[in-house]
Design a protein around this motif. Structure first.
Motif, PDB file in Angstrom:
ATOM      1  N   ASP A  89       0.826  -1.200   0.000  1.00  0.00           N
ATOM      2  CA  ASP A  89       0.000   0.000   0.000  1.00  0.00           C
ATOM      3  C   ASP A  89       0.872   1.267   0.000  1.00  0.00           C
ATOM      4  OD1 ASP A  89      -2.662   1.135   0.138  1.00  0.00           O
ATOM      5  OD2 ASP A  89      -2.082   1.835   2.138  1.00  0.00           O
ATOM      6  N   ASP A  90       1.922   1.255   0.822  1.00  0.00           N
ATOM      7  CA  ASP A  90       2.819   2.418   0.939  1.00  0.00           C
ATOM      8  C   ASP A  90       3.481   2.775  -0.374  1.00  0.00           C
ATOM      9  OD1 ASP A  90       2.277   2.790   3.559  1.00  0.00           O
ATOM     10  OD2 ASP A  90       4.106   1.830   4.329  1.00  0.00           O
ATOM     11  N   ILE A  91       3.809   1.753  -1.180  1.00  0.00           N
ATOM     12  CA  ILE A  91       4.518   2.054  -2.434  1.00  0.00           C
ATOM     13  C   ILE A  91       3.551   2.046  -3.625  1.00  0.00           C
ATOM     14  CG2 ILE A  91       6.762   1.251  -1.589  1.00  0.00           C
ATOM     15  CD1 ILE A  91       6.284  -1.341  -3.163  1.00  0.00           C
ATOM     16  N   ASP A  92       2.256   2.124  -3.321  1.00  0.00           N
ATOM     17  CA  ASP A  92       1.226   2.237  -4.364  1.00  0.00           C
ATOM     18  C   ASP A  92       1.152   1.051  -5.305  1.00  0.00           C
ATOM     19  OD1 ASP A  92       0.189   4.629  -3.487  1.00  0.00           O
ATOM     20  OD2 ASP A  92       1.705   5.808  -4.553  1.00  0.00           O
ATOM     21  N   VAL A  93       1.423  -0.131  -4.786  1.00  0.00           N
ATOM     22  CA  VAL A  93       1.210  -1.352  -5.568  1.00  0.00           C
ATOM     23  C   VAL A  93      -0.099  -1.955  -5.065  1.00  0.00           C
ATOM     24  CG1 VAL A  93       2.000  -3.730  -5.941  1.00  0.00           C
ATOM     25  CG2 VAL A  93       3.650  -1.851  -6.013  1.00  0.00           C
ATOM     26  N   PRO A  94      -1.120  -2.105  -5.938  1.00  0.00           N
ATOM     27  CA  PRO A  94      -2.387  -2.689  -5.495  1.00  0.00           C
ATOM     28  C   PRO A  94      -2.151  -4.066  -4.874  1.00  0.00           C
ATOM     29  CG  PRO A  94      -2.595  -1.831  -7.732  1.00  0.00           C
ATOM     30  CD  PRO A  94      -1.140  -1.750  -7.376  1.00  0.00           C
ATOM     31  N   ARG A 141      -7.750  -7.869  10.898  1.00  0.00           N
ATOM     32  CA  ARG A 141      -6.305  -7.835  11.192  1.00  0.00           C
ATOM     33  C   ARG A 141      -5.562  -6.941  10.197  1.00  0.00           C
ATOM     34  NH1 ARG A 141      -8.999 -10.761  14.161  1.00  0.00           N
ATOM     35  NH2 ARG A 141      -8.193 -12.431  15.462  1.00  0.00           N
ATOM     36  N   LEU A 142      -6.107  -6.797   8.994  1.00  0.00           N
ATOM     37  CA  LEU A 142      -5.419  -5.991   7.970  1.00  0.00           C
ATOM     38  C   LEU A 142      -5.880  -4.538   7.975  1.00  0.00           C
ATOM     39  CD1 LEU A 142      -5.547  -8.516   4.977  1.00  0.00           C
ATOM     40  CD2 LEU A 142      -3.560  -7.981   6.410  1.00  0.00           C
ATOM     41  N   GLY A 143      -6.790  -4.226   8.899  1.00  0.00           N
ATOM     42  CA  GLY A 143      -7.266  -2.844   8.965  1.00  0.00           C
ATOM     43  C   GLY A 143      -8.325  -2.515   7.918  1.00  0.00           C
ATOM     44  N   LEU A 144      -9.005  -3.553   7.403  1.00  0.00           N
ATOM     45  CA  LEU A 144     -10.101  -3.343   6.448  1.00  0.00           C
ATOM     46  C   LEU A 144     -11.402  -3.610   7.209  1.00  0.00           C
ATOM     47  CD1 LEU A 144      -8.711  -5.544   3.520  1.00  0.00           C
ATOM     48  CD2 LEU A 144      -8.473  -3.071   3.724  1.00  0.00           C
ATOM     49  N   TYR A 145     -12.391  -2.777   7.005  1.00  0.00           N
ATOM     50  CA  TYR A 145     -13.655  -3.010   7.721  1.00  0.00           C
ATOM     51  C   TYR A 145     -14.365  -4.225   7.163  1.00  0.00           C
ATOM     52  CZ  TYR A 145     -13.137   1.574   9.831  1.00  0.00           C
ATOM     53  OH  TYR A 145     -12.666   2.641  10.549  1.00  0.00           O
ATOM     54  N   PRO A 146     -14.722  -5.209   8.019  1.00  0.00           N
ATOM     55  CA  PRO A 146     -15.582  -6.303   7.544  1.00  0.00           C
ATOM     56  C   PRO A 146     -16.957  -5.726   7.181  1.00  0.00           C
ATOM     57  CG  PRO A 146     -14.590  -6.782   9.710  1.00  0.00           C
ATOM     58  CD  PRO A 146     -14.315  -5.350   9.414  1.00  0.00           C
ATOM     59  N   PRO A 147     -17.811  -6.408   6.414  1.00  0.00           N
ATOM     60  CA  PRO A 147     -17.593  -7.771   5.929  1.00  0.00           C
ATOM     61  C   PRO A 147     -16.615  -7.825   4.750  1.00  0.00           C
ATOM     62  CG  PRO A 147     -19.673  -6.937   5.098  1.00  0.00           C
ATOM     63  CD  PRO A 147     -19.128  -5.884   6.025  1.00  0.00           C
ATOM     64  N   TRP A 148     -15.970  -8.985   4.614  1.00  0.00           N
ATOM     65  CA  TRP A 148     -14.939  -9.145   3.586  1.00  0.00           C
ATOM     66  C   TRP A 148     -15.500  -8.978   2.177  1.00  0.00           C
ATOM     67  CZ3 TRP A 148     -14.841 -12.744  -0.346  1.00  0.00           C
ATOM     68  CH2 TRP A 148     -15.776 -13.790  -0.267  1.00  0.00           C
ATOM     69  N   GLN A 149     -16.817  -9.249   2.012  1.00  0.00           N
ATOM     70  CA  GLN A 149     -17.398  -9.211   0.657  1.00  0.00           C
ATOM     71  C   GLN A 149     -17.258  -7.849  -0.012  1.00  0.00           C
ATOM     72  OE1 GLN A 149     -18.813 -10.688   3.234  1.00  0.00           O
ATOM     73  NE2 GLN A 149     -19.847 -12.586   2.664  1.00  0.00           N
ATOM     74  N   GLN A 150     -17.062  -6.783   0.773  1.00  0.00           N
ATOM     75  CA  GLN A 150     -16.932  -5.476   0.128  1.00  0.00           C
ATOM     76  C   GLN A 150     -15.504  -5.208  -0.351  1.00  0.00           C
ATOM     77  OE1 GLN A 150     -17.956  -2.362   2.880  1.00  0.00           O
ATOM     78  NE2 GLN A 150     -16.902  -3.369   4.578  1.00  0.00           N
ATOM     79  N   TRP A 151     -14.600  -6.175  -0.169  1.00  0.00           N
ATOM     80  CA  TRP A 151     -13.196  -5.999  -0.563  1.00  0.00           C
ATOM     81  C   TRP A 151     -12.805  -7.028  -1.619  1.00  0.00           C
ATOM     82  CZ3 TRP A 151     -11.300  -1.642   1.275  1.00  0.00           C
ATOM     83  CH2 TRP A 151     -11.791  -1.135   2.492  1.00  0.00           C
ATOM     84  N   GLN A 152     -13.696  -7.283  -2.598  1.00  0.00           N
ATOM     85  CA  GLN A 152     -13.413  -8.397  -3.506  1.00  0.00           C
ATOM     86  C   GLN A 152     -12.262  -8.133  -4.467  1.00  0.00           C
ATOM     87  OE1 GLN A 152     -16.561 -10.847  -4.774  1.00  0.00           O
ATOM     88  NE2 GLN A 152     -17.773 -10.437  -2.975  1.00  0.00           N
ATOM     89  N   GLU A 153     -11.844  -6.865  -4.585  1.00  0.00           N
ATOM     90  CA  GLU A 153     -10.654  -6.618  -5.417  1.00  0.00           C
ATOM     91  C   GLU A 153      -9.385  -6.761  -4.564  1.00  0.00           C
ATOM     92  OE1 GLU A 153     -11.424  -2.844  -3.427  1.00  0.00           O
ATOM     93  OE2 GLU A 153     -12.689  -4.405  -4.296  1.00  0.00           O
ATOM     94  N   THR A 154      -9.563  -7.027  -3.249  1.00  0.00           N
ATOM     95  CA  THR A 154      -8.415  -7.152  -2.330  1.00  0.00           C
ATOM     96  C   THR A 154      -8.344  -8.511  -1.660  1.00  0.00           C
ATOM     97  OG1 THR A 154      -8.639  -4.793  -1.850  1.00  0.00           O
ATOM     98  CG2 THR A 154      -7.289  -6.056  -0.330  1.00  0.00           C
TER      99      THR A 154
END
Length: 206
Positions: free
Chosen positions: A129-134, A158-171
């Motif tokens: 994330d810091d070096i702008d690599v998706p 744990r990764l600092g993304l808000y659950p639910p995981w389904q909203q992060w399907q590109e991650t």
């Protein structure tokens, strides 16, 4: 430092601890068999699988973290080399795929979380994330996980993304490389290729 990187202007790198199934995943994506050793930490330099006409490659980077029988100084060196490789080629990297073992990743992260310690997997995720690599987290071996949604929500947490995981399907991409079930990862890669205006590469993840 790793030598001999093919001169390609688009790349997807695969990172992760030893024994999370990176090589199996590469085989699934490319149809090419990478020689993997029986012992963790056998892959000591990057494996490139490249296509000259499109100037594109997948790169399997050596596993980091604990490896039985590998001295700590060597483990640290491997991790440093991986970080340097990604940093030096960040402009050409369309996505960094962090491969984790769905069965054990939460336990490993929790075991290594402390006031002075950031677990390798979390550190790598933030580093990308810091070096702008998706960053895409390929959560492998999901066929062995019973409480799938709960486990993926915990990982997001744990990764600092808000659950639910389904909203992060590109991650967050739940997969089972050994069973050939890698659709969510291909979907995430297609999104990032498209965003980078590289639709010419979509055929590699179709």
């Amino acid at each position: 430092m790793f030598e001999g990187r093919p001169d390609r202007d688009a790349e997807v790198v695969f990172l992760g601890r030893s024994n999370v199934g990176k090589s199996t995943l590469m085989r699934e994506l490319t149809g090419h068999d990478f020689t993997t050793g029986r012992k963790p930490g056998v892959t000591r330099s990057p494996n490139h699988f490249d296509w000259a006409p499109e100037s594109f490659m997948f790169t399997d980077l050596p596993g980091f973290g604990f490896m039985k029988g590998v001295p700590e100084s060597q483990r640290e060196q491997i991790k440093t080399d991986v970080v340097r490789y990604v940093e030096s080629n960040a402009d050409d990297i369309l996505a960094g795929v962090l491969v984790v073992d769905g069965k054990s990743v939460i336990d490993i992260i929790d075991r290594h979380s402390g006031p002075d310690e950031v677990p390798h997997d979390v550190e790598m995720f933030y580093f990308l994330d810091d070096i702008d690599v998706p960053a895409i987290v390929a959560v492998n071996k999901m066929d062995k996980v019973d409480d799938r949604d709960e486990r993926l929500d915990d990982l997001c947490d744990r990764l600092g993304l808000y659950p639910p995981w389904q909203q992060w399907q590109e991650t967050i991409a739940p997969i089972s490389a050994k069973r050939g079930s890698i659709g969510p990862l291909k979907e995430a890669l297609r999104t990032h290729f498209h965003d980078a205006k590289r639709d010419d590469l979509l055929k590699f993840v179709s």
